[in-house]
Design a protein around this motif. Structure first.
Motif, PDB file in Angstrom:
ATOM      1  N   SER A  81       3.188  12.675 -15.741  1.00  0.00           N
ATOM      2  CA  SER A  81       3.026  12.612 -14.379  1.00  0.00           C
ATOM      3  C   SER A  81       3.806  13.570 -13.530  1.00  0.00           C
ATOM      4  O   SER A  81       3.201  14.224 -12.554  1.00  0.00           O
ATOM      5  CB  SER A  81       3.154  11.097 -13.535  1.00  0.00           C
ATOM      6  N   GLY A  82       4.907  13.950 -13.999  1.00  0.00           N
ATOM      7  CA  GLY A  82       5.775  15.067 -13.558  1.00  0.00           C
ATOM      8  C   GLY A  82       6.602  14.805 -12.219  1.00  0.00           C
ATOM      9  O   GLY A  82       6.902  15.623 -11.910  1.00  0.00           O
ATOM     10  N   ARG A  83       6.362  13.437 -11.763  1.00  0.00           N
ATOM     11  CA  ARG A  83       7.121  13.074 -10.703  1.00  0.00           C
ATOM     12  C   ARG A  83       8.024  11.831 -11.342  1.00  0.00           C
ATOM     13  O   ARG A  83       7.272  10.850 -11.406  1.00  0.00           O
ATOM     14  CB  ARG A  83       6.172  12.751  -9.640  1.00  0.00           C
ATOM     15  N   LEU A  84       9.247  11.818 -11.179  1.00  0.00           N
ATOM     16  CA  LEU A  84      10.059  10.784 -11.622  1.00  0.00           C
ATOM     17  C   LEU A  84      10.504   9.564 -10.717  1.00  0.00           C
ATOM     18  O   LEU A  84      10.878   8.663 -11.135  1.00  0.00           O
ATOM     19  CB  LEU A  84      11.040  11.314 -12.623  1.00  0.00           C
ATOM     20  N   SER A  85      10.878  10.175  -9.134  1.00  0.00           N
ATOM     21  CA  SER A  85      11.033   9.347  -8.536  1.00  0.00           C
ATOM     22  C   SER A  85      10.028   8.439  -8.159  1.00  0.00           C
ATOM     23  O   SER A  85       8.841   8.774  -8.134  1.00  0.00           O
ATOM     24  CB  SER A  85      11.476  10.268  -7.131  1.00  0.00           C
ATOM     25  N   GLY A  86      10.355   7.136  -7.847  1.00  0.00           N
ATOM     26  CA  GLY A  86       9.396   6.091  -7.401  1.00  0.00           C
ATOM     27  C   GLY A  86       8.428   6.503  -6.562  1.00  0.00           C
ATOM     28  O   GLY A  86       8.662   6.853  -5.357  1.00  0.00           O
ATOM     29  N   GLN A  87       6.906   6.339  -6.852  1.00  0.00           N
ATOM     30  CA  GLN A  87       5.904   7.030  -6.112  1.00  0.00           C
ATOM     31  C   GLN A  87       5.004   5.908  -5.670  1.00  0.00           C
ATOM     32  O   GLN A  87       4.664   4.932  -6.512  1.00  0.00           O
ATOM     33  CB  GLN A  87       5.188   7.783  -7.009  1.00  0.00           C
ATOM     34  N   PRO A  88       4.669   5.492  -4.507  1.00  0.00           N
ATOM     35  CA  PRO A  88       3.568   4.651  -4.328  1.00  0.00           C
ATOM     36  C   PRO A  88       2.351   4.784  -4.898  1.00  0.00           C
ATOM     37  O   PRO A  88       1.625   3.797  -4.920  1.00  0.00           O
ATOM     38  CB  PRO A  88       3.689   4.790  -2.673  1.00  0.00           C
ATOM     39  N   SER A  89       2.112   6.010  -5.255  1.00  0.00           N
ATOM     40  CA  SER A  89       0.774   6.012  -5.713  1.00  0.00           C
ATOM     41  C   SER A  89       0.980   6.196  -7.495  1.00  0.00           C
ATOM     42  O   SER A  89      -0.002   6.201  -8.250  1.00  0.00           O
ATOM     43  CB  SER A  89       0.174   7.617  -5.562  1.00  0.00           C
ATOM     44  N   GLY A  90       2.144   5.818  -7.731  1.00  0.00           N
ATOM     45  CA  GLY A  90       2.373   5.586  -9.375  1.00  0.00           C
ATOM     46  C   GLY A  90       2.878   4.285  -9.711  1.00  0.00           C
ATOM     47  O   GLY A  90       2.137   3.443  -9.405  1.00  0.00           O
ATOM     48  N   PHE A  91       3.610   4.258 -10.542  1.00  0.00           N
ATOM     49  CA  PHE A  91       4.183   3.041 -11.277  1.00  0.00           C
ATOM     50  C   PHE A  91       4.843   2.212 -10.296  1.00  0.00           C
ATOM     51  O   PHE A  91       4.595   0.942 -10.440  1.00  0.00           O
ATOM     52  CB  PHE A  91       4.876   3.310 -12.559  1.00  0.00           C
ATOM     53  N   LEU A  92       5.574   2.812  -9.179  1.00  0.00           N
ATOM     54  CA  LEU A  92       6.193   2.006  -8.315  1.00  0.00           C
ATOM     55  C   LEU A  92       5.256   1.247  -7.708  1.00  0.00           C
ATOM     56  O   LEU A  92       5.256   0.032  -7.299  1.00  0.00           O
ATOM     57  CB  LEU A  92       7.008   2.957  -7.467  1.00  0.00           C
ATOM     58  N   MET A 106      13.682   2.896  -6.658  1.00  0.00           N
ATOM     59  CA  MET A 106      13.406   2.913  -8.202  1.00  0.00           C
ATOM     60  C   MET A 106      12.604   3.874  -8.629  1.00  0.00           C
ATOM     61  O   MET A 106      11.805   4.513  -8.084  1.00  0.00           O
ATOM     62  CB  MET A 106      12.401   1.357  -8.340  1.00  0.00           C
ATOM     63  N   THR A 107      13.065   4.306 -10.036  1.00  0.00           N
ATOM     64  CA  THR A 107      12.445   5.332 -10.588  1.00  0.00           C
ATOM     65  C   THR A 107      10.957   5.138 -11.174  1.00  0.00           C
ATOM     66  O   THR A 107      10.649   3.743 -11.452  1.00  0.00           O
ATOM     67  CB  THR A 107      13.235   6.044 -11.708  1.00  0.00           C
ATOM     68  N   GLU A 108      10.308   6.242 -11.418  1.00  0.00           N
ATOM     69  CA  GLU A 108       9.039   5.734 -12.131  1.00  0.00           C
ATOM     70  C   GLU A 108       9.025   5.279 -13.447  1.00  0.00           C
ATOM     71  O   GLU A 108       8.385   4.360 -13.970  1.00  0.00           O
ATOM     72  CB  GLU A 108       8.165   7.187 -12.229  1.00  0.00           C
ATOM     73  N   MET A 109      10.006   5.578 -14.115  1.00  0.00           N
ATOM     74  CA  MET A 109      10.495   5.239 -15.470  1.00  0.00           C
ATOM     75  C   MET A 109      10.807   3.586 -15.552  1.00  0.00           C
ATOM     76  O   MET A 109      10.103   2.727 -16.271  1.00  0.00           O
ATOM     77  CB  MET A 109      11.756   6.019 -16.138  1.00  0.00           C
ATOM     78  N   GLN A 110      11.619   3.319 -14.470  1.00  0.00           N
ATOM     79  CA  GLN A 110      12.192   1.688 -14.361  1.00  0.00           C
ATOM     80  C   GLN A 110      10.706   1.089 -13.991  1.00  0.00           C
ATOM     81  O   GLN A 110      10.523  -0.073 -14.738  1.00  0.00           O
ATOM     82  CB  GLN A 110      12.974   1.648 -13.192  1.00  0.00           C
ATOM     83  N   ALA A 111       9.731   1.454 -13.093  1.00  0.00           N
ATOM     84  CA  ALA A 111       8.780   0.857 -12.724  1.00  0.00           C
ATOM     85  C   ALA A 111       7.785   0.718 -14.004  1.00  0.00           C
ATOM     86  O   ALA A 111       7.154  -0.263 -14.001  1.00  0.00           O
ATOM     87  CB  ALA A 111       8.148   1.431 -11.663  1.00  0.00           C
ATOM     88  N   ALA A 112       7.636   1.728 -14.681  1.00  0.00           N
ATOM     89  CA  ALA A 112       6.711   1.549 -15.918  1.00  0.00           C
ATOM     90  C   ALA A 112       7.221   0.732 -16.784  1.00  0.00           C
ATOM     91  O   ALA A 112       6.519   0.060 -17.124  1.00  0.00           O
ATOM     92  CB  ALA A 112       6.631   3.115 -16.548  1.00  0.00           C
ATOM     93  N   ILE A 113       8.409   0.737 -17.178  1.00  0.00           N
ATOM     94  CA  ILE A 113       8.971  -0.443 -18.131  1.00  0.00           C
ATOM     95  C   ILE A 113       8.779  -1.832 -17.457  1.00  0.00           C
ATOM     96  O   ILE A 113       8.291  -2.734 -18.214  1.00  0.00           O
ATOM     97  CB  ILE A 113      10.346  -0.089 -18.450  1.00  0.00           C
TER      98      ILE A 113
END
Lengths: 384, 76
Positions: free
Chosen positions: A20-31, A218-225
């Motif tokens: 996704s190219g954006r690793l800080s937690g995103q409301p539109s992403g895994f977060l 929370m980061t996107e990586m944390q949220a994804a896991i």
């Protein structure tokens, strides 16, 4: 502590997060997906994820408007809530626990509420539910916020609902060794819009916060896991319930080991299997049983923290803020009187040195090994 | 012979003193110091096991300081 398990879509979601190219937690992403999944799974209106449950406890104290001169009523068997209170310059006080469940005694909580109290923190210790229906009633009657510490209470049934939805705020942990993990992380659940807004406002800001905030994002990586873990965690917990049952069977015939009591309508999300040493019933010495357990290849803990939180130097001595006494010993805003003395919570003081714990977030195969070790230690001491 | 195969006050005190000197300490440092100071021969898993059991001690106990590190708590 259990072994972290990653047998779902963790890798797939991690790759998607990275791409996704954006690793800080995103409301539109895994977060955003994680928060939505929790709202739906627990049937609550608001969920706020952060980089740890501890961050969320600190933020929850702020949300509850606990600050200088205020008190937060804490569980004496753990220290997290009292430390979170200190981060907001609030004054921790303690309610005692019940002698059969080791969970907060609502009557003690009622007796220890003062005009300064802003929050009650109840722990669902080691996966059994505190009496949060009664505690919520007490909290509402006194206009204080009930914070449920759900670090050990993932999908824990209590009287027809899950733990974490009875209080004003429920805080869950995803650190390593919890029912589900993303290394570190947590989520706060609430049905109160103002509380949700206040928690979110201090856990994340961009350039110029309207009031003192920090970055607990929370980061996107944390949220994804975490999202992948959430999809499987109920299955993990079902397995741990079988392990818990095997360990319970191992002590069932021993009259000097007391099992932990459960109440009607209460479920279990096994985290730690815990029982009470009652050697006085049979003339058994704790040191003998401790050595017998040590001689096995299983790991047990005796005494947990050994003494209640208020006996630790962090609280007894003026050292929270570079030994300047703040906020426990000389706060000019604090109008109450509270002494961190022996006997504050006599039940907790009596229980702690005799608690024996072992991990139960394990496979049935490992549970059998630990149960056999427990049986061997009991027989060794009985046959001395 | 000291090999951490039994819980003893002497071995426990050795580890508490080492942990207090180097905290937050990991088990490898404790293993090294035990060997140099007291001639203790124990493999790393045994040191970890012993240190985990010292979380059950009183009035001095070990406490986790995050993953794989310990500190000493003096409750006396």
């Amino acid at each position: 502590m259990g072994v972290d398990r990653f047998d779902g879509k963790e890798i797939e979601y991690l790759q998607e997060a990275l791409h996704s190219g954006r690793l800080s937690g995103q409301p539109s992403g895994f977060l955003g997906k994680l928060e939505k999944a929790f709202r739906e799974a627990f049937d609550v209106q608001y969920a706020v994820a952060a980089n740890s449950a501890m961050s969320l406890l600190i933020s929850s104290m702020y949300a509850a408007r606990a600050g200088a001169g205020d008190e937060v009523l804490c569980d004496p068997l753990v220290q997290f809530h009292a430390i979170a209170a200190l981060w907001q310059n609030a004054h921790p006080t303690w309610a005692d626990v019940r002698e059969d469940t080791w969970l907060m005694d609502p009557e003690s909580a009622r007796q220890n509420i003062t005009p300064q109290t802003k929050a009650i923190c109840a722990t669902h210790l080691w996966g059994l539910p505190a009496e949060v229906d009664t505690l919520r009633k007490i909290a509402d009657e006194n206009n204080v916020v009930l914070i449920e510490d759900c670090a050990h209470a993932m999908f824990l049934p209590y009287k027809g609902r899950f733990a974490g939805t009875w209080g004003h705020i429920g805080v869950f942990s995803f650190c390593s060794g919890k029912h589900m993990t993303c290394g570190d992380g947590g989520i706060a659940l609430t049905n109160d819009e103002e509380l949700a807004t206040r928690i979110r406002s201090v856990t994340c800001f961009g350039e110029s916060p309207p009031e003192l905030a920090t970055v607990f994002r929370m980061t996107e990586m944390q949220a994804a896991i975490a999202l992948a873990q959430l999809e499987n965690v109920k299955g993990y917990i079902d397995e741990y319930r079988k392990s818990y049952s095997m360990l319970s069977d191992a002590i069932s015939g021993c009259d000097w080991l007391q099992p932990r009591a459960t109440r009607d309508g209460c479920g279990n999300s096994p985290y730690i299997f815990s029982f009470l040493f009652r050697g006085e019933r049979a003339g058994v010495e704790l040191e003998d049983f401790k050595q017998a357990l040590f001689d096995t290849d299983a790991l047990f803990n005796i005494g947990f923290t050994q003494v209640p939180a208020y006996k630790y130097k962090l609280f007894k001595q003026p050292m929270a803020y570079q030994s300047k006494g703040c906020p426990l010993h000389n706060c000019p805003y604090y109008e109450g009187r509270y002494e961190y003395r022996d006997g504050l919570c006599p039940t907790a003081e009596g229980l702690l040195p005799r608690l024996i714990n072992t991990n139960c977030m394990i496979s049935e195969e490992n549970a059998k090994r630990i149960a056999d070790s427990l049986t061997a230690a009991i027989e060794k001491v009985d046959g001395r | 012979m000291s090999d951490l195969s039994r819980l003893t006050h002497q071995q426990s005190d050795w580890i508490f003193d080492i942990a207090a000197a180097f905290q937050p300490v990991d088990a490898a440092r404790v293993q090294q110091e035990l060997a140099e100071r007291h001639g203790v021969t124990a493999d790393l898993p045994q040191v970890v096991k012993y240190m985990e059991w010292l979380r059950s001690s009183f009035p001095r106990k070990l406490a986790h300081a995050g993953p794989e590190r310990w500190t000493v708590v003096d409750l006396g």
